[in-house]
Structures are given as structure tokens and as C-alpha cells.
Design a protein around this motif. Structure first.
Motif, mmCIF file in Angstrom:
data_model
loop_
_atom_site.group_PDB
_atom_site.id
_atom_site.type_symbol
_atom_site.label_atom_id
_atom_site.label_comp_id
_atom_site.label_asym_id
_atom_site.label_seq_id
_atom_site.Cartn_x
_atom_site.Cartn_y
_atom_site.Cartn_z
ATOM 1 N N SER A 1 5.973 -0.959 12.589
ATOM 2 C CA SER A 1 5.110 -0.844 13.765
ATOM 3 C C SER A 1 3.648 -1.088 13.399
ATOM 4 O O SER A 1 2.819 -1.368 14.258
ATOM 5 N N GLY A 2 3.320 -1.016 12.099
ATOM 6 C CA GLY A 2 1.962 -1.292 11.638
ATOM 7 C C GLY A 2 1.503 -2.712 11.891
ATOM 8 O O GLY A 2 0.301 -3.008 11.763
ATOM 9 N N LEU A 3 2.408 -3.608 12.257
ATOM 10 C CA LEU A 3 2.028 -4.980 12.599
ATOM 11 C C LEU A 3 1.032 -5.012 13.766
ATOM 12 O O LEU A 3 0.282 -5.983 13.915
ATOM 13 N N ALA A 4 1.019 -3.976 14.577
ATOM 14 C CA ALA A 4 0.114 -3.939 15.732
ATOM 15 C C ALA A 4 -1.270 -3.405 15.381
ATOM 16 O O ALA A 4 -2.147 -3.366 16.247
ATOM 17 N N THR A 5 -1.491 -3.020 14.115
ATOM 18 C CA THR A 5 -2.756 -2.411 13.709
ATOM 19 C C THR A 5 -3.366 -3.185 12.545
ATOM 20 O O THR A 5 -2.692 -3.430 11.545
ATOM 21 N N PRO A 6 -4.641 -3.583 12.648
ATOM 22 C CA PRO A 6 -5.270 -4.282 11.514
ATOM 23 C C PRO A 6 -5.332 -3.385 10.282
ATOM 24 O O PRO A 6 -5.570 -2.181 10.385
ATOM 25 N N ALA A 7 -5.109 -3.986 9.114
ATOM 26 C CA ALA A 7 -5.215 -3.229 7.868
ATOM 27 C C ALA A 7 -6.682 -3.017 7.508
ATOM 28 O O ALA A 7 -7.583 -3.670 8.052
ATOM 29 N N THR A 8 -6.902 -2.112 6.587
ATOM 30 C CA THR A 8 -8.244 -1.863 6.071
ATOM 31 C C THR A 8 -8.333 -2.415 4.654
ATOM 32 O O THR A 8 -7.520 -2.065 3.790
ATOM 33 N N GLY A 9 -9.296 -3.292 4.426
ATOM 34 C CA GLY A 9 -9.444 -3.889 3.103
ATOM 35 C C GLY A 9 -10.043 -2.911 2.107
ATOM 36 O O GLY A 9 -11.029 -2.241 2.409
ATOM 37 N N SER A 10 -9.428 -2.837 0.926
ATOM 38 C CA SER A 10 -9.964 -2.000 -0.144
ATOM 39 C C SER A 10 -10.340 -2.907 -1.315
ATOM 40 O O SER A 10 -9.953 -4.077 -1.378
ATOM 41 N N GLU A 11 -11.068 -2.355 -2.229
ATOM 42 C CA GLU A 11 -11.472 -3.142 -3.397
ATOM 43 C C GLU A 11 -10.253 -3.601 -4.186
ATOM 44 O O GLU A 11 -10.180 -4.753 -4.636
ATOM 45 N N LYS A 12 -9.276 -2.721 -4.320
ATOM 46 C CA LYS A 12 -8.061 -3.069 -5.058
ATOM 47 C C LYS A 12 -7.283 -4.171 -4.346
ATOM 48 O O LYS A 12 -6.797 -5.125 -4.973
ATOM 49 N N LEU A 13 -7.178 -4.053 -3.021
ATOM 50 C CA LEU A 13 -6.450 -5.058 -2.244
ATOM 51 C C LEU A 13 -7.128 -6.417 -2.344
ATOM 52 O O LEU A 13 -6.474 -7.449 -2.565
#
Length: 568
Positions: free
Chosen positions: A93-105
Motif C-alpha cells: 500500500s506504500g505505493l500511494a505514498t512518496p518515499a523519503t530520501g535518506s543519505e544512505k538511500l
């Protein structure tokens, strides 16, 4: 230079780069790992036009299979291709929510050559029979068909064949099988004194077998499965939609109670595919598929499946690609998928396997044998690959397999986990599908006809919603138990094995008069067993060998015995 002994790193890279240099649109999977190093100049990709050649995403638990299909679904949506996903763990269901970019990512995506950007995607949340938060997905019994229903009821081949004859009787006599109580009413009629002649006319259907089927049906009702069958029936064309901005809609089916009803859920997914197969026209070779369908926990489809069911799956997988639909099976090892189906899966994404037991070691060797010869030591590679890494080979635009490449996979751009309950709830409330499918209705069907009733009364509908039934027709547990005992004692001619209570249960209503028998067809005794094919089951083929060609045509409902006749 591929596959030469002691090939250099440069030669291995050149092989991968050449093999994955493609002309058309692609799904970007990640960067190749060669001799222990990630090489972002060697991108591994999958031709969009070859997604309907089907695929397999496999690997041990916790190796990243769900994240892989999440990432592929995002790119398919961006390319305007609708996607169907079964959300077993609630993560998708997370497909409907933008991710948060981290330094590691961002460090990871930079190493892969991925230009990462947080995004959300158009998602439609679905749930089987309203068992969850999403739009209810229901099927009518007649559309579901006898082969799939036999799978849920765990019937043997003879019982499955008998159930198909019961469906035939209902079809011929305009007895609409909408929900479980309709099928129960038809079987009760056939096993009653009034229906004795009709039962004999069917041929090959014993009263005892009908009684066993009826008992299994009562058990389904006692388990609360009646809510998955009924109207309004879900139109599988809804899975083929695109959003106003042209992106493909991702239909996410919530399966919160999968472990308690695994056969029901896996078989329902196959009904969706079978319905698409029956309804879609031939499409030929397309630049991109009409739909990509991910079947997670695919082993549930095949465990203990009858020969008829397996043959129907194989036929569907083989033929549905010409209608523009790609199927990706998601499971732990290729051994979970029968050889006839596995041979049709051209695109392979194999995550790490574990070899802790002799059985694991056997599965590992079998998996390695299914890959093309490569520069990798696959037994070592498959047991040492990290989370988010996979061994990949796909079909290129010329229909040949690409070189095997150990790949560090790209990161999704939406949340790798569940969206908030508030977002899911608001998305469902705003969906146009809620108006069509949100409220169950109970129309005139076999149950009412056989009991001499008129249409079930309905109350006032909510604004924009279908009418709400004024009262439930479901029986109490006591009524169900009493009915099950009566069936067992009366039909099988022996005391019931079911426990009873001191309570006095009301007697069931007397059966209604027999429906008018359909006119007898001329030209009987034609041999139609060959035309019916393996999907109808060996027992049925022997039954119909002495029956007419018209009956044979009536029984040929579809690959799974499904029917496209529905009231929408």
C-alpha cells in the motif's frame, strides 16, 4: 567472449552490456555486479514489450522479492501499464505514498546510476468480499465455475465432475447461481423427492456424491465464506484502467487473512485471470502489455491441485500472453511452480536461496540448471547474494535469453511499507469503484425460485450506492449444523457423524416443485469427450461420452469452467 574460461572482468562486462543494449522501452532493474564490484555502466533491464512473456520472481524469505515487484510495478505504472498486485503482508500500500530520501538511500542509488526521485503512484485498494479496507471484490458462483469451486471445496475428481453436471443443470434451467445459498438450494432440490427425476436425467451423478458436495458447501458457509460470492460481481476490466495523467493504475488486493483461507485467496486470483482470459480479445504483439499480473505466494496455487486445475492453469498461462497480459509468479523456489508452467516463464529474477538442508541443496541445484550457461558460479552466487540482489536473465526483443547477470536492484521511489490508514481510507472513499461495488445486493436467483419466493426486498440505497438488503438471509450456526446432519443422514443413509445438541432445530423448508425440464436435444450419443478436453476432468469425460453434442457445448463454459454470463 561469453563463457570462455578465465574471462577477464572487461570481457564479462562487455557480454552483459551487449546483451542488455535494447532498442525499445524497458524496465530498469539495476546495475550488474561483476567480480564483486557494482558496475553502473552495465545496466540490466527488461524489454517492456516482453513483459507479456511472463516471469518468475523467486528467493528465500527476506531476500527482497516484495521490494522487487514494488519497484517493477512503479515503472510499469509510469509507462502507462496497469498492474495487479496481491498485498499479502500489507507492505505494498506504500505505493500511494512518496518515499523519503535518506543519505544512505541516495548513496545506494547513486552507485547504481539511478536518478532517484520520491513519487507516489495511482493505487486502487481492493479486498476480497470486503475482508479488509478496500473496494469489495466478489464473484458470482456461476462465473466462478465448478473447477475453481471444487478447488476451494477440496473435492476429488469424481466429485468435481459431478459438480460440473450440477452447474449444467442450473444453466439449462435458468437457475442463476449467484451465491452459496443458490448452489445449496439447487443441490437440495436435486436430492429431494421432487428432484429425483431431474437427478436421474443428469446421468453419472449419484445422490451420495451430491450429498457430499452439499455437506462441503455447508462447511464453506459455516466458515464465513459466503461474503466472497455474490453481486455486484467485480468486472475484471477494472484492472485495465489508466489514471487521468496516463499512468497505469496499480490495483492492490489486500489479503489480511491469507493464512486462514489460502485456497480461497489463491483460487480467487486465478478466477480474475481466467475471467480476463475469457473476456479479452486477441492482441498479438504489442509495444507494451495491457496488464501485468503478479501472483504472490504462487505455491498456494499448485499445492494439492487436481490434474484438471493444473491443466487449466497451464492453458491460461500459455494463451493469455496473446491477449496482452503478463503474469509474474512470486514464490521461494522454481520448484514451487510445475514444469509445464515454469517452461513458459521467460523472465527470471532469482534472489538468494538458502541451502541449510539436503532438500534445500536439491532445490538449489534444480534452480541453477534452469539458467543459461554463464560466467558466474551460480551455486555460490545464489547462496551468497545479498538482500536486494538477484540473478537475472530475461527475454530480449528478438526472443532470445539475455546473459545471466548478478544485479544490485534499483530502489523504489514510494514507501517500502504500508501507507497510513487515513490515506487508504480516503483513497477508497474517493474511488469511483465504491459506487459500483461498495454495497452487496441480493437479486432474484436460484434460491428464491426454488423456494417460491419473490425478489429479496431491499431498503433505500445510500446516495449513489446500490440498494442495501433489508435483512440477511444467512442461517445461524445451529441451523447450519442441523441442515448438515439432515443431509448426511437422509442422503447417505446412515447416522450423522456430526455432533448434535439437545436443542430442537426447525425442519428445513420443503423443496419447491421441479423447474420445467429443458427440451431434449436431438442427435444424442455423440462422442464429445475429446472436445471437452482435460480441463473438465477425467471423470466427466467418461460421463459425457454417451451424451449429446449440445450438452457438450453447454458444459464448455471456459478453461476453468468459468462463465462470462453475468448481470452488471
Amino acid at each position: 567472449m561469453a563463457n570462455e574460461p578465465n574471462a577477464t572482468t572487461a570481457e564479462k562486462l562487455a557480454t552483459i552490456q551487449q546483451g542488455y543494449t535494447l532498442e525499445g522501452a524497458t524496465i530498469e532493474l539495476g546495475a550488474a555486479i561483476v567480480d564483486g564490484e557494482i558496475h553502473k555502466e552495465a545496466q540490466v533491464r527488461l524489454p517492456l514489450a516482453m513483459m507479456n512473456r511472463h516471469g518468475l520472481v523467486a528467493g528465500a524469505t527476506g531476500t527482497g522479492k516484495t521490494v522487487t515487484l514494488h519497484m517493477i510495478a512503479e515503472q510499469l505504472s509510469t509507462a502507462g501499464v496497469p498492474v495487479f498486485l496481491a498485498d499479502i503482508k500489507g507492505d505494498l500500500s506504500g505505493l500511494a505514498t512518496p518515499a523519503t530520501g535518506s543519505e544512505k538511500l541516495l548513496a545506494r542509488t547513486e552507485a547504481l546510476g539511478q536518478q532517484w526521485q520520491a513519487k507516489n503512484f495511482p493505487v486502487e485498494f481492493l479486498s476480497l468480499g470486503g475482508d479488509g479496507h478496500g473496494i469489495p471484490v466478489r464473484a458470482t458462483i456461476t462465473s466462478f465455475g465448478p473447477i475453481l469451486l471444487s478447488r476451494i471445496m477440496d473435492l476429488n475428481d469424481t466429485q468435481e465432475s459431478s459438480l460440473q453436471l450440477i452447474f449444467h443443470f442450473a444453466d439449462k434451467n435458468n437457475l442463476e447461481l449467484i451465491d452459496l445459498k443458490d448452489l445449496r438450494a439447487v443441490i437440495q432440490f436435486l436430492t429431494s423427492d421432487e428432484g429425483k427425476a431431474e437427478l436421474e436425467n443428469l446421468g453419472g451423478l449419484s445422490k451420495a456424491t451430491a450429498g457430499v458436495i452439499l455437506r462441503e458447501l455447508v462447511t464453506l458457509e459455516a466458515q464465513g465464506m459466503e461474503k466472497f460470492f455474490g453481486e455486484p460481481e467485480f468486472d475484471t476490466a477494472e484492472l485495465l484502467r489508466t489514471a487521468p495523467d496516463g499512468r497505469g493504475v496499480i490495483s492492490c488486493l489486500e489479503l489480511p487473512t491469507l493464512q486462514t483461507k489460502p485456497l480461497l485467496f489463491s483460487t480467487f486470483l486465478m478466477w480474475l485471470l481466467a475471467d480476463l482470459f475469457e473476456d479479452l480479445p486477441e492482441a498479438g504483439d504489442l509495444d507494451k502489455p495491457k496488464l501485468v499480473f503478479f501472483l504472490d505466494e504462487a505455491h498456494l496455487l499448485f499445492n494439492g491441485a487436481s490434474k484438471a486445475f493444473l491443466e487449466a492453469i497451464t492453458t491460461t498461462v500459455r494463451l493469455i500472453r496473446s491477449k496482452g497480459v503478463g503474469i509474474f509468479f512470486v514464490t521461494q523456489t522454481p520448484k514451487d511452480v510445475p514444469a509445464d508452467v515454469l517452461g513458459q516463464l521467460a523472465n527470471r529474477i532469482q534472489h538468494a536461496l538458502r541451502a541449510f538442508t539436503p532438500e534445500d541443496a536439491k532445490a538449489l541445484k534444480a534452480t541453477v540448471s534452469t539458467f543459461p550457461v554463464s560466467d558466474y558460479d551460480l551455486e555460490k552466487t545464489l547462496t551468497s547474494a545479498g538482500i536486494g540482489e538477484a540473478v537475472i536473465t530475461v527475454m530480449n526483443e528478438k526472443g532470445a535469453p539475455t546473459p545471466v547477470a548478478l544485479t544490485r536492484l534499483r530502489a523504489p521511489e514510494s514507501v517500502m511499507g504500508p501507507s497510513t490508514d487515513e490515506l487508504v481510507t480516503s483513497t477508497v472513499a474517493a474511488s469511483s469503484l465504491l459506487v459500483k461495488y461498495g454495497t452487496a445486493v441480493d437479486n432474484l436467483s436460484a434460491y428464491e425460485k426454488l423456494n417460491g419466493n419473490t425478489a429479496v426486498p431491499t431498503g433505500d440505497a445510500a446516495p449513489g450506492l446500490p440498494p442495501v438488503p433489508a435483512s440477511s438471509s444467512g442461517a445461524s450456526q445451529a441451523d447450519i449444523d442441523a441442515e448438515a446432519r439432515r443431509i448426511e443422514e437422509e442422503i447417505l443413509g446412515r447416522p450423522s457423524s456430526r455432533s448434535s445438541t439437545p436443542e430442537s432445530y426447525p425442519a428445513p423448508p420443503a423443496p419447491a416443485p421441479a423447474p420445467q425440464q429443458a427440451p431434449q436435444q436431438d442427435g444424442m450419443f455423440g462422442d464429445i469427450a475429446g472436445a471437452l478436453g482435460g480441463a473438465l476432468g477425467g471423470g466427466l469425460k467418461s460421463m459425457v461420452r454417451s451424451m449429446g453434442t449440445q450438452l457438450g457445448r453447454d458444459l464448455m463454459r471456459g478453461v476453468f469452467g468459468t462463465s462470462s454470463r453475468r448481470r452488471r
